[in-house]
Scaffold this motif. Sequence first.
Motif, PDB file in Angstrom:
ATOM      1  N   PHE A 242       0.836  -1.198   0.000  1.00 31.56           N
ATOM      2  CA  PHE A 242       0.000   0.000   0.000  1.00 31.56           C
ATOM      3  C   PHE A 242       0.882   1.263   0.000  1.00 31.56           C
ATOM      4  O   PHE A 242       0.656   2.188  -0.777  1.00 31.56           O
ATOM      5  CB  PHE A 242      -0.906  -0.019   1.245  1.00 31.56           C
TER       6      PHE A 242
ATOM      7  N   ARG B 157       3.746 -10.531  -9.747  1.00 32.72           N
ATOM      8  CA  ARG B 157       2.934  -9.325  -9.934  1.00 32.72           C
ATOM      9  C   ARG B 157       1.481  -9.576  -9.499  1.00 32.72           C
ATOM     10  O   ARG B 157       0.827  -8.686  -8.957  1.00 32.72           O
ATOM     11  CB  ARG B 157       2.977  -8.936 -11.427  1.00 32.72           C
ATOM     12  N   GLY B 158       1.011 -10.778  -9.707  1.00 33.10           N
ATOM     13  CA  GLY B 158      -0.360 -11.116  -9.311  1.00 33.10           C
ATOM     14  C   GLY B 158      -0.551 -11.012  -7.800  1.00 33.10           C
ATOM     15  O   GLY B 158      -1.577 -10.535  -7.308  1.00 33.10           O
TER      16      GLY B 158
ATOM     17  N   HIS C  75       2.716   1.759  -3.352  1.00 35.48           N
ATOM     18  CA  HIS C  75       1.838   2.128  -4.463  1.00 35.48           C
ATOM     19  C   HIS C  75       1.222   3.508  -4.263  1.00 35.48           C
ATOM     20  O   HIS C  75       1.246   4.342  -5.167  1.00 35.48           O
ATOM     21  CB  HIS C  75       0.725   1.079  -4.623  1.00 35.48           C
ATOM     22  N   GLU C  76       0.692   3.761  -3.068  1.00 32.24           N
ATOM     23  CA  GLU C  76      -0.071   4.994  -2.845  1.00 32.24           C
ATOM     24  C   GLU C  76       0.800   6.205  -2.535  1.00 32.24           C
ATOM     25  O   GLU C  76       0.462   7.313  -2.910  1.00 32.24           O
ATOM     26  CB  GLU C  76      -1.093   4.800  -1.718  1.00 32.24           C
ATOM     27  N   PHE C  77       1.881   5.993  -1.823  1.00 28.21           N
ATOM     28  CA  PHE C  77       2.718   7.130  -1.425  1.00 28.21           C
ATOM     29  C   PHE C  77       3.938   7.315  -2.325  1.00 28.21           C
ATOM     30  O   PHE C  77       4.356   8.428  -2.580  1.00 28.21           O
ATOM     31  CB  PHE C  77       3.177   6.982   0.033  1.00 28.21           C
TER      32      PHE C  77
ATOM     33  N   ARG D 239      -6.159  -1.745   0.062  1.00 32.24           N
ATOM     34  CA  ARG D 239      -6.998  -0.562  -0.177  1.00 32.24           C
ATOM     35  C   ARG D 239      -8.348  -0.730   0.498  1.00 32.24           C
ATOM     36  O   ARG D 239      -8.906   0.229   1.047  1.00 32.24           O
ATOM     37  CB  ARG D 239      -7.155  -0.349  -1.687  1.00 32.24           C
TER      38      ARG D 239
ATOM     39  N   LEU E 125      -2.623  -5.533  -2.957  1.00 32.21           N
ATOM     40  CA  LEU E 125      -2.979  -4.113  -3.068  1.00 32.21           C
ATOM     41  C   LEU E 125      -4.491  -3.928  -2.941  1.00 32.21           C
ATOM     42  O   LEU E 125      -4.972  -3.003  -2.276  1.00 32.21           O
ATOM     43  CB  LEU E 125      -2.467  -3.545  -4.400  1.00 32.21           C
TER      44      LEU E 125
ATOM     45  N   GLU F 246       4.117   5.990  -5.370  1.00 24.92           N
ATOM     46  CA  GLU F 246       3.611   5.924  -6.753  1.00 24.92           C
ATOM     47  C   GLU F 246       4.385   4.945  -7.620  1.00 24.92           C
ATOM     48  O   GLU F 246       4.685   5.207  -8.785  1.00 24.92           O
ATOM     49  CB  GLU F 246       3.606   7.335  -7.369  1.00 24.92           C
ATOM     50  N   MET F 247       4.725   3.834  -7.013  1.00 21.05           N
ATOM     51  CA  MET F 247       5.387   2.780  -7.787  1.00 21.05           C
ATOM     52  C   MET F 247       4.319   1.918  -8.429  1.00 21.05           C
ATOM     53  O   MET F 247       3.258   1.691  -7.832  1.00 21.05           O
ATOM     54  CB  MET F 247       6.256   1.914  -6.852  1.00 21.05           C
ATOM     55  N   ASN F 248       4.591   1.451  -9.651  1.00 20.77           N
ATOM     56  CA  ASN F 248       3.598   0.577 -10.278  1.00 20.77           C
ATOM     57  C   ASN F 248       3.796  -0.866  -9.815  1.00 20.77           C
ATOM     58  O   ASN F 248       4.786  -1.175  -9.140  1.00 20.77           O
ATOM     59  CB  ASN F 248       3.613   0.714 -11.811  1.00 20.77           C
ATOM     60  N   MET F 249       2.868  -1.713 -10.181  1.00 16.51           N
ATOM     61  CA  MET F 249       2.874  -3.077  -9.635  1.00 16.51           C
ATOM     62  C   MET F 249       4.114  -3.878 -10.049  1.00 16.51           C
ATOM     63  O   MET F 249       4.616  -4.687  -9.271  1.00 16.51           O
ATOM     64  CB  MET F 249       1.587  -3.797 -10.033  1.00 16.51           C
ATOM     65  N   SER F 250       4.590  -3.630 -11.271  1.00 13.31           N
ATOM     66  CA  SER F 250       5.789  -4.356 -11.718  1.00 13.31           C
ATOM     67  C   SER F 250       7.000  -3.969 -10.882  1.00 13.31           C
ATOM     68  O   SER F 250       7.815  -4.830 -10.503  1.00 13.31           O
ATOM     69  CB  SER F 250       6.083  -4.044 -13.185  1.00 13.31           C
TER      70      SER F 250
ATOM     71  N   ALA G  63      -0.894  -7.437  -6.949  1.00 11.36           N
ATOM     72  CA  ALA G  63      -2.229  -6.922  -7.281  1.00 11.36           C
ATOM     73  C   ALA G  63      -3.260  -7.335  -6.233  1.00 11.36           C
ATOM     74  O   ALA G  63      -4.057  -6.496  -5.774  1.00 11.36           O
ATOM     75  CB  ALA G  63      -2.638  -7.437  -8.662  1.00 11.36           C
TER      76      ALA G  63
END
Lengths: 242, 209
Positions: free
Chosen positions: B160, B181-182, B163-165, B192, B188, B167-171, B185
């Motif tokens: 979390f 990666r799954g 990703h949220e703070f 959330r 995440l 701003e890194m993408n899932m990869s 996801a």
Amino acid sequence: MMEPRRLHEESTSDLERALLNAGATYRCSSGARMKTLAALGLAGSAALSAGAIGVSATSLLTKWGWPKLLLTVAAIGAVTAVPLGYYVWHRHNSHLAYTAVTATVAKSNGPETFALQSENSQLSVPTQPAVAAAEVGNDVKSAPSPRVETKPETPTSALSEELTALDGARSLLAQGDASGALSRLDAYNKSFPRGRLQLEGEVLRIDALMKSGQTDLAKKRAQAFLSKHPNSVLASRVKGLL
Amino acid sequence: MTLPLIHASEQQTPRGPAIRLLPSPIKTATLRQVVSSREKDERLRGMVDKHIDFVARVLRNAGTPEAEVDDDLQRTFITAAKRMNDIRHGAEKSFLLQIALRVAAHARRTIARRREVQTEDPPDLVESFATPEQLTDQRQARLMLDRVLDQMDADLRTIFVLHEFEEMNMSEIADVLEIPRGTVASRLRRARLEFRERVIALQGPHRPR
């Protein structure tokens, strides 16, 4: 697999956005940066690079605002002005004192030496200022000027008298006469109850007490000194005596 | 910086071998060490200048208490300094991130141990911080965020935060954490969901309808 949007972008809750904003905008303090550089051994002059100073200044400005920053600068100025003023005053007085010493010595050696030493006095630095100042007290007293004989209450002469008194005690102590030194210190305390060298006198007293065998009293006074003046430059000397 | 390895003594002149003009191999090695050390220092300083806020944010959001951020920042960068030779050029940020996550995990475990000893629970923030006026206060928002994040499972929290703070993408997250990666996801999604539920719980009776 689709990349989800950030919660901050899609949230409609004020609280959610506030919390997400708090998490995303966290910054470390400039103090933390300096500590980290110091821990890495990188806190030299380059650590205070223009960029770093700029960042610190900007963050300070944002944090404090102009009025607080100006007040802080004024306070720092005031704090530095006091020791600077004392330093200038001390330099001026010691220069006068040194000129007086050379003048006294030169008078006894003849006019040629006097002229030479007067010229050099501005360039040369006394190697033992304490001794020179102590001599000033004696020389000034024995000088023929009537003003000197009336014992003027200038700060220089008072300080030099204090120095003379303490030097007497110190030399007696060095000769092994601890009780004589203690008597001199008693006399010093009587003559200068609010003297500027009281701390120095107290350290000498602790030393003299130790050497005269009054260990308990010496330790008691030493502990009192350390608790009252833990950050004094003399504190290490007192610790050394214990 | 690459230093020349050719020595003048190896060159021949009409009068015989050339005078040794370059430093001896030992001296060259010492010089190389000095240069290398200086380069490392410069690189390290660059890492601090560029990434210190990022590292501090990761530490703080991943569970390091405010009072310990300074110490943990030092721990992170000292660890990085010790392993400078292992850090690929251009991969400094992700290297620091991995160290910071480990340091923050250690901080979380320490807090958990302390809580086991101290039976007293921290004060409940729900009632005291739920008025709309207080929402604008950054410091209180920070306290509330800590409360929400502290209740999350560590694995969910890390994803979390990144990703949220950050701003890194899932990869990117999958690469750093070395998980599929799954998995990123699904975690995440759960993170959330948990975050939203806990924020709603925080709002309590003041919740807008």
